[in-house]
Write an enzyme that holds these catalytic residues in place. Structure first.
Site, mmCIF file in Angstrom:
data_model
loop_
_atom_site.group_PDB
_atom_site.id
_atom_site.type_symbol
_atom_site.label_atom_id
_atom_site.label_comp_id
_atom_site.label_asym_id
_atom_site.label_seq_id
_atom_site.Cartn_x
_atom_site.Cartn_y
_atom_site.Cartn_z
ATOM 1 N N CYS A 1 -2.148 9.518 2.493
ATOM 2 C CA CYS A 1 -1.657 8.896 1.252
ATOM 3 C C CYS A 1 -2.542 9.230 0.058
ATOM 4 C CB CYS A 1 -1.557 7.384 1.426
ATOM 5 S SG CYS A 1 -3.112 6.620 1.892
ATOM 6 N N GLU B 1 0.884 -1.176 0.000
ATOM 7 C CA GLU B 1 0.000 0.000 0.000
ATOM 8 C C GLU B 1 0.914 1.215 0.000
ATOM 9 O OE1 GLU B 1 -3.332 0.089 -0.086
ATOM 10 O OE2 GLU B 1 -3.747 -2.047 0.137
#
Ligand code: NAD
Length: 457
Positions: free
Chosen positions: A244, A210
């Site tokens: 993110c 991720e």
């Protein structure tokens, strides 16, 4: 230092004895975790405040609440997810029954970052435990308050054979990656993601990565500019931009750029006041190193809004940079802070070409009222996820698998996807001894070949 090799050994022994296999065992752990978290809510929210000065609302909204939802949903559906699925039996297997079984990988390693240090540790951990694995959790040493709380709660309440927490810096990271795990789930930056994948390849350990990158936020001339500005300001300055999936840069149609910037300014003041430093709702930068990196970007283009800083407080005002081009320093790497560069475009073709010549983003945001433009952007660009006329919130759905593509990562999780990610799907053919079709056995006569051709026509 903690003996990491020994931890992996005792977890593997515990796993191989079959301790984690039953639904009862897994549900007991998940229910226990839920109780522990609920009983320690304020300690967790305080730690998030101490690490990043997150308000209790933001801590609950983006970390604690999401984890509780994930837990509740997993507890509710686990029994169904664990069941074998019957699939069709073809002629080649006849007579038989065919199934797929989800089975745990074994000993898993979860490495988490500092920006959502609670959520990004607990959400994968829930998936791993639900799927019947053991977990070695490595939280970030930068978010030390949250890491301490996670360590305390998990070590006091779970046997280390099932869940162990490893803290530390470089030495701990190196030692961890030297071990053979059965699955590695990594959340963090692209460069460290590459190190993790390289280490995993030595043992052919499967990985979920991720990662991050530059997520574009595109606004065309048909968007409702007020609401667009409101949603962008919320998504960009949440956690002071250290998200993110934060809109990394704004790519706006030339004809509406100035008006959009006016609205952005209005919402920054509305949300955080004239002096955001005094707002209890505006977080801080994680550390001095990140602060230094970010303030360097303030020299790019022209500051349209913001620009105030305070090194002692690790404070950077919500800032919008105008007159930016793709050549500017701020457009080279993921910003990961409260600085929003604005670039302009004249045609959607230009936007599509620009996005496609760059690394595939983790998220893409498009604001438009034109259905044709929306379809074009969705079809002609690729990104881990996307929102139309919104930012960020696709991450918070239990029904939308979350993950990157290309340089922004591989694999996905949340809801049922977390269970699937941490499970190997084993395909099984089951026969009994009552009947045996002779066709496949030698010797092969020509009549056998013609029968075979009828089956595989
Ligand atoms: P990072 O890559 O520096 O660190 C992530 C974790 O890896 C930390 O626990 C760190 O201690 C560990 N680590 C560092 N070096 C290591 C090594 N050599 N070997 C093994 N482990 C190592 O990332 P960060 O600064 O903590 O987080 C920021 C990055 O994470 C940003 O790029 C952001 O986009 C990304 N991110 C992605 C997601 C997502 O869900 N896709 C979520 C949050 C953050």
């Amino acid at each position: 230092m903690i003996d990491i090799k020994n931890i992996v050994t005792i977890q593997r022994n515990f796993f191989l004895k079959g301790n984690t296999l039953s639904v009862d065992f897994r549900l007991t752990q998940l229910n226990k975790l839920k109780l522990i978290l609920k009983n320690n809510e304020s300690m967790i929210l305080d730690a998030l405040h101490n690490d990043l000065r997150k308000s209790n609302f933001e801590g609950y909204e983006t970390e604690f609440g999401i984890v509780l939802e994930e837990l509740n949903y997993t507890i509710k559906h686990l029994k169904t997810w664990m069941q074998a699925t019957k699939v069709k039996t073809q002629m080649a297997q006849f007579p038989a029954k065919c199934f797929t079984y989800p089975e745990p990988y074994g000993v898993t390693l979860i490495i988490s970052p500092w920006n959502y240090p609670f959520q990004l540790s607990m959400a994968p951990l829930i998936g791993a435990i639900a799927a019947g694995n053991t977990v070695v959790l490595k939280p970030s040493n930068k978010s030390s308050n949250t890491s301490k709380v996670l360590t305390k709660l998990l070590e006091e309440n779970f046997p280390k054979e099932l869940i162990s927490v490893v803290n530390g810096g470089r030495a701990a990271n190196t030692s961890l990656l030297e071990q053979k795990f059965d699955y590695i789930f990594f959340t963090g930056s692209v460069p460290v993601g590459k190190i993790v994948m390289e280490a995993a390849s030595k043992n052919l350990t499967p990985v979920t990565l991720e990662l991050g990158g530059k997520s574009p936020c595109i606004v065309d001339e048909t968007a409702d500019l007020k609401l667009t500005a409101k949603r962008i300001v919320w998504g960009k300055f949440l956690n002071a931009g250290q998200t993110c999936v934060a809109p990394d840069y704004l790519y706006v149609h030339k004809s509406v750029k100035d008006e959009l910037i006016k609205h952005l300014k209005r919402y920054i003041i509305k949300f955080y006041g004239k002096n955001p430093k005094e707002s209890n709702d505006y977080p801080r930068i994680i550390d001095g190193k990140a602060f230094e990196r970010l303030i360097d970007y303030l020299n790019c283009g022209k500051i349209a809004i913001g620009g105030d800083i305070d090194q002692d407080e690790l404070y950077i005002e919500p800032t919008i940079l105008d007159n930016i081009t793709f050549e500017d320093k701020v457009m080279k790497d993921e910003i990961f802070g409260p600085i929003l560069p604005v670039l302009e475009f004249e045609s959607l073709n230009e936007v599509i070409a620009t996005i496609n010549e760059r690394p595939k983003p983790l998220a893409l945001y498009f604001f438009s009222s034109d259905e044709k433009n929306i379809s074009r952007i969705l079809q002609r660009t690729t990104s881990g996820g996307a929102c139309i006329n919104e930012t960020i919130i696709h991450v918070a759905s239990l029904y939308l698998p979350f993950g990157g593509v290309g340089e922004s990562g591989m694999g996905k999780y949340h809801g049922a996807s977390s269970f699937e990610t941490f499970s190997h799907i084993k395909s099984v053919v089951k026969k009994d001894f009552s009947m045996d079709v002779p066709l496949r056995y030698p010797p092969f006569s020509s009549s056998k070949l013609s029968k075979l051709k009828k089956i595989f026509k």
